[in-house]
Write an enzyme that holds these catalytic residues in place. Sequence first.
Site, PDB file in Angstrom:
ATOM      1  N   CYS A 319       0.780  -1.241   0.000  1.00  0.00           N
ATOM      2  CA  CYS A 319       0.000   0.000   0.000  1.00  0.00           C
ATOM      3  C   CYS A 319       0.816   1.300   0.000  1.00  0.00           C
ATOM      4  O   CYS A 319       0.519   2.190  -0.806  1.00  0.00           O
ATOM      5  CB  CYS A 319      -1.022   0.001   1.125  1.00  0.00           C
ATOM      6  SG  CYS A 319      -0.472  -0.709   2.662  1.00  0.00           S
ATOM      7  N   ARG A 348       6.758 -11.638   5.014  1.00  0.00           N
ATOM      8  CA  ARG A 348       6.459 -11.374   6.422  1.00  0.00           C
ATOM      9  C   ARG A 348       7.213 -12.371   7.279  1.00  0.00           C
ATOM     10  O   ARG A 348       7.226 -13.576   7.002  1.00  0.00           O
ATOM     11  CB  ARG A 348       4.952 -11.460   6.678  1.00  0.00           C
ATOM     12  CG  ARG A 348       4.202 -10.361   5.930  1.00  0.00           C
ATOM     13  CD  ARG A 348       2.730 -10.314   6.237  1.00  0.00           C
ATOM     14  NE  ARG A 348       2.090  -9.308   5.382  1.00  0.00           N
ATOM     15  CZ  ARG A 348       0.791  -9.096   5.326  1.00  0.00           C
ATOM     16  NH1 ARG A 348      -0.032  -9.811   6.081  1.00  0.00           N
ATOM     17  NH2 ARG A 348       0.297  -8.173   4.533  1.00  0.00           N
ATOM     18  N   GLN A 366      -0.238 -11.216  -3.364  1.00  0.00           N
ATOM     19  CA  GLN A 366      -1.654 -10.871  -3.253  1.00  0.00           C
ATOM     20  C   GLN A 366      -2.171 -10.322  -4.575  1.00  0.00           C
ATOM     21  O   GLN A 366      -1.423  -9.678  -5.319  1.00  0.00           O
ATOM     22  CB  GLN A 366      -1.871  -9.813  -2.172  1.00  0.00           C
ATOM     23  CG  GLN A 366      -1.744 -10.312  -0.752  1.00  0.00           C
ATOM     24  CD  GLN A 366      -2.089  -9.232   0.263  1.00  0.00           C
ATOM     25  OE1 GLN A 366      -2.000  -8.051  -0.037  1.00  0.00           O
ATOM     26  NE2 GLN A 366      -2.478  -9.629   1.452  1.00  0.00           N
ATOM     27  N   ASP A 368      -3.650  -7.634  -5.142  1.00  0.00           N
ATOM     28  CA  ASP A 368      -3.857  -6.428  -4.359  1.00  0.00           C
ATOM     29  C   ASP A 368      -4.378  -5.292  -5.242  1.00  0.00           C
ATOM     30  O   ASP A 368      -4.110  -5.252  -6.446  1.00  0.00           O
ATOM     31  CB  ASP A 368      -2.518  -6.015  -3.755  1.00  0.00           C
ATOM     32  CG  ASP A 368      -2.658  -5.415  -2.378  1.00  0.00           C
ATOM     33  OD1 ASP A 368      -3.796  -5.124  -1.975  1.00  0.00           O
ATOM     34  OD2 ASP A 368      -1.621  -5.237  -1.711  1.00  0.00           O
ATOM     35  N   HIS A 370      -5.346  -0.795  -4.847  1.00  0.00           N
ATOM     36  CA  HIS A 370      -5.577   0.434  -4.084  1.00  0.00           C
ATOM     37  C   HIS A 370      -6.381   1.360  -4.967  1.00  0.00           C
ATOM     38  O   HIS A 370      -5.972   1.692  -6.087  1.00  0.00           O
ATOM     39  CB  HIS A 370      -4.244   1.054  -3.643  1.00  0.00           C
ATOM     40  CG  HIS A 370      -3.504   0.141  -2.717  1.00  0.00           C
ATOM     41  ND1 HIS A 370      -2.584  -0.780  -3.181  1.00  0.00           N
ATOM     42  CD2 HIS A 370      -3.592  -0.038  -1.380  1.00  0.00           C
ATOM     43  CE1 HIS A 370      -2.133  -1.475  -2.150  1.00  0.00           C
ATOM     44  NE2 HIS A 370      -2.723  -1.040  -1.051  1.00  0.00           N
ATOM     45  N   LYS A 449     -12.612  -2.067   8.200  1.00  0.00           N
ATOM     46  CA  LYS A 449     -12.526  -2.982   7.071  1.00  0.00           C
ATOM     47  C   LYS A 449     -13.742  -3.898   7.006  1.00  0.00           C
ATOM     48  O   LYS A 449     -14.485  -4.057   7.982  1.00  0.00           O
ATOM     49  CB  LYS A 449     -11.252  -3.817   7.144  1.00  0.00           C
ATOM     50  CG  LYS A 449     -11.155  -4.724   8.367  1.00  0.00           C
ATOM     51  CD  LYS A 449      -9.887  -5.575   8.339  1.00  0.00           C
ATOM     52  CE  LYS A 449      -9.817  -6.468   9.574  1.00  0.00           C
ATOM     53  NZ  LYS A 449      -8.706  -7.441   9.512  1.00  0.00           N
ATOM     54  N   HIS A 496      -8.221  -0.125   0.244  1.00  0.00           N
ATOM     55  CA  HIS A 496      -7.308  -1.252   0.091  1.00  0.00           C
ATOM     56  C   HIS A 496      -8.175  -2.493  -0.115  1.00  0.00           C
ATOM     57  O   HIS A 496      -9.081  -2.734   0.681  1.00  0.00           O
ATOM     58  CB  HIS A 496      -6.464  -1.458   1.346  1.00  0.00           C
ATOM     59  CG  HIS A 496      -5.763  -0.236   1.845  1.00  0.00           C
ATOM     60  ND1 HIS A 496      -4.390  -0.126   1.893  1.00  0.00           N
ATOM     61  CD2 HIS A 496      -6.244   0.942   2.347  1.00  0.00           C
ATOM     62  CE1 HIS A 496      -4.056   1.054   2.403  1.00  0.00           C
ATOM     63  NE2 HIS A 496      -5.168   1.714   2.687  1.00  0.00           N
TER      64      HIS A 496
END
Length: 626
Positions: A319, A348, A366, A368, A370, A449, A496
């Site tokens: 992000c 991670r 991911q 992902d 934005h 979220k 996100h």
Amino acid sequence: MADVKDAKKEEAVEVADAPDDAADDFDAPERGSAEELLDARAGDPLDPMRHSAAHAMAEAVLDLFPGTKLGIGPAIQDGFYYDFQLDRPLRPDDLAAIEARMTESIAADRPFVRRELAPEEGRAFFVERDQPFKVEILDDLAARAKADGAPMPPVSVYEHGSFVDLCKGPHVESTGKIGPFKLLAVAGAYWRGDEMRPMLQRIYGTVWPTQDELDQYLWRRAEAKKRDHRRLGVQLDLYSFHDVSPGSAFWHPKGQMIWRTLEGAMRELQLRRGYQEVSTPILVDKKLWQQSGHWDLYDVNMFKLEAEGHEFALKPMNCPESTFIYKSKVRSYRDLPLRFNEYGRLHRNERSGTLSGLTRVRQFIQDDAHIYVRPDQLADEIEALLGEVREAYSWVGLTPRFAFATKPDKAIGDPALWERAERLVKEALDRAGGDYMVKPKDGTFYAPKIDIYIDDALGREWQMATIQADLVMLPERFDLHYIDEHGQPQRPIAIHRAIYGSLERFIGILVEHFAGAFPLWLAPVQAVVIPIADRHIEAAEELAGVLRARGLRIDVDGSDNRMQNKIRIAQEQKVPYMIVLGDREIEAREGTLRRRGAEKGEPQETLGWDALADRLSTESSDRRVG
């Protein structure tokens, strides 16, 4: 960024001679503080029975192994556990003896009685019985009370028969109210989840109101073992794991094909919705993570390194970097919504004891995105995103459920912005229709979220992707603006979102959901052509070429195995279709189509090559389960 669920499991290490389905089948939440150690509840109506079964088990262990030191014995999802320090490792046959003693205690129907002791009396009670872990909990509670300037509360204990334990409860009325139970596994767990503390032996068990419910649970557990994606991944030649890179999958060609097929389907959806794909660096300077707030709140989960006097980290999420692309030019209100999607490789630093195949890894990707919107666009965008989730999950026959997670205690940013973000997300959920649950204080540190859940083929609940409405971290900390219709700078809202979430985890869940038998559109090999004899191999390769020209994924089994063995191997590899070729089929330019899982004697179709290509390409283009 949409976080993979980052609640850590307590580190568990299998004890010697433990069953091979031990520690990693259970969700045992980490309990570090004294309050958590005494928290016996997991939030289920069966928890008092589960906790009572844990006490009956501790009683049995003390009877069989005098001198045992008691840790904790909480209820967990679908069961319970208790941690013990013993003089020798427990063996699987010890479980039978412990079960027998528990059965005697349950038959005796001893009442659970709560007593309160003065703090000094309670501590002396457990010192006298040489139970140092209980004493440690009480000392921690006393230290906390002193720091708060409050008196130490009375010590609560529960007893049944001669067994007494430090406990807040609740329990069932008596041991006779404990339903049918089964002890399942022995594993190791560090005291308080700290590898510097003693390793205790943990016994897991399950208990249910009726024998039928217990039998159903044990069946689901056995079926889950058969479907374990770590085993099926090897059997189906999809991926493997190696100690040279713990927590990272090595993707084999078939597994990579599943990956690319899912990725391609999502890219098609994103193209329809006007996304623009971006890519950002993996290695990022510390100052970016300080600016975003991750360095202070998430640094223990980050892989760090130093080069030329600068500290860097492998990115754990995408992000913050998307803001540099947003700020690369002045954005107008007419430019929004602006949808950036990225298949970013993330790292991670998960503890080694928590790693579990594809479902908990150190390296992952991911799907992902934005999305930058004006406030007046947020409700429409979230409603559309919920539609994207429903569509994508329908491809694999899953129905998503939604939960609204609100501001956590460790949130950053202006409370007024949080209040506004929560109101806008709730309005969007209400507009989208359908039921959703509320999870108080379970949002990320920068945004409320929407969590997405599914139930798999065994009825197991999985938390999947998230949608987060961020008015704080990206817009405020990275000073993002767009120019409104009056020429004034305004803050956008950053959404996100991930739909699959981690591709690794999503694929692991799908392997177990389908037991490796993927629908045709997703199967890495959609059909295998089986020549009956060597003289048929050339025609089999020709037919495979016809089918591949239509975009189908086809193998030819040119081995010297007998036809029935070739069919059996294809069935074991979960291939959706087999096409058998012999003299008659080749002469007529046909193939006999056999469906995966066909029963013995089930009629089989014989189709011309063009008809086969039409049939399979039509089915393959229809993303559905079946």
